[in-house]
Scaffold this motif. Structure first.
Motif, mmCIF file in Angstrom:
data_model
loop_
_atom_site.group_PDB
_atom_site.id
_atom_site.type_symbol
_atom_site.label_atom_id
_atom_site.label_comp_id
_atom_site.label_asym_id
_atom_site.label_seq_id
_atom_site.Cartn_x
_atom_site.Cartn_y
_atom_site.Cartn_z
ATOM 1 N N CYS A 59 0.835 -1.197 0.000
ATOM 2 C CA CYS A 59 0.000 0.000 0.000
ATOM 3 C C CYS A 59 0.876 1.256 0.000
ATOM 4 C CB CYS A 59 -0.895 -0.005 1.234
ATOM 5 S SG CYS A 59 -2.004 -1.414 1.298
ATOM 6 N N THR A 68 1.525 2.431 -9.595
ATOM 7 C CA THR A 68 0.825 1.163 -9.771
ATOM 8 C C THR A 68 1.064 0.271 -8.567
ATOM 9 O OG1 THR A 68 1.204 1.316 -12.162
ATOM 10 C CG2 THR A 68 0.524 -0.822 -11.309
ATOM 11 N N THR A 69 -0.017 -0.235 -7.984
ATOM 12 C CA THR A 69 0.074 -1.167 -6.865
ATOM 13 C C THR A 69 -1.214 -1.978 -6.790
ATOM 14 O OG1 THR A 69 0.422 -1.423 -4.489
ATOM 15 C CG2 THR A 69 -0.749 0.543 -5.189
ATOM 16 N N VAL A 88 -4.135 2.977 -2.008
ATOM 17 C CA VAL A 88 -3.362 4.215 -2.055
ATOM 18 C C VAL A 88 -4.147 5.299 -1.320
ATOM 19 C CG1 VAL A 88 -2.413 6.028 -3.536
ATOM 20 C CG2 VAL A 88 -2.219 3.640 -4.223
ATOM 21 N N CYS A 120 -4.729 1.078 -8.851
ATOM 22 C CA CYS A 120 -4.685 0.351 -7.588
ATOM 23 C C CYS A 120 -6.034 -0.307 -7.314
ATOM 24 C CB CYS A 120 -4.319 1.290 -6.439
ATOM 25 S SG CYS A 120 -5.476 2.646 -6.186
#
Length: 139
Positions: free
Chosen positions: A35, A47-48, A52, A66
Motif C-alpha cells: 500500500c 501502480t500497486t 493508495v 490500484c
C-alpha cells in the motif's frame, strides 16, 4: 520447502505500507506490491495491487492504478481503481476515472469523466438474460 518460505516473505512484504512524506517530490513511475500513503508530490504513474491514500498535503499528477484509493488531496490525470474510490471533503480531482465503486463526501471537487466497472456489468448481463428468456418464452 525453501520456496514456501520465500512465498510467505513476499506476501508479508506486500502488507507493508510505503510512504512519500510531505516536502518530497518524485518524478517518474512507481510500482509497488504494498500500500501507499502519499503526502508529498508525485508526477508520473503509480501502480500497486493494494490501497493508495493521498493525504491532504499530497498531490499526484499522472496515472494511478490500484485496488482502492482514499483521496484527501489533489489528483490530476487518470484513475484506474478496481475497487472503491473514496473522495474526502478536501479532495480535488480532475481528469478521468475508471472505478468499480465511488464514494464522495460533500465538499469534494470531482471534475472528471467517470466510468463505472464491475457490478454494473452484472446488472446489464442479468437484464439482457431476462430479456432473452422472455423472448424465448413468447416464441
Amino acid at each position: 520447502m525453501f520456496k514456501q518460505e520465500k512465498t510467505k516473505l513476499a506476501v508479508e512484504n506486500s502488507k507493508e505500507q510505503n510512504k512519500i512524506s510531505q516536502g518530497t517530490k518524485i518524478t517518474g513511475d512507481i510500482e509497488a506490491k504494498g500500500c501507499f500513503r502519499i503526502d508529498g508530490c508525485v508526477e508520473g504513474k503509480v501502480t500497486t495491487p493494494g490501497k493508495v491514500v493521498i493525504g491532504k498535503a499530497g498531490s499526484v499528477t499522472g496515472e494511478l492504478s490500484c485496488e482502492n484509493a482514499d483521496i484527501e488531496g489533489n489528483f490530476n490525470g487518470k484513475l484506474k481503481i478496481s475497487g472503491t474510490l473514496s473522495l474526502r471533503s478536501t479532495a480535488v480531482i480532475e481528469g478521468e476515472a475508471v472505478v468499480a465503486r465511488l464514494a464522495v463526501e460533500p465538499g469534494a471537487t470531482f471534475n472528471a469523466t467517470c466510468t463505472m466497472r464491475g457490478g454494473v456489468k452484472a446488472i446489464h448481463n442479468e437484464r439482457g438474460e431476462r430479456e432473452r428468456q422472455k423472448q424465448e418464452q413468447s416464441a
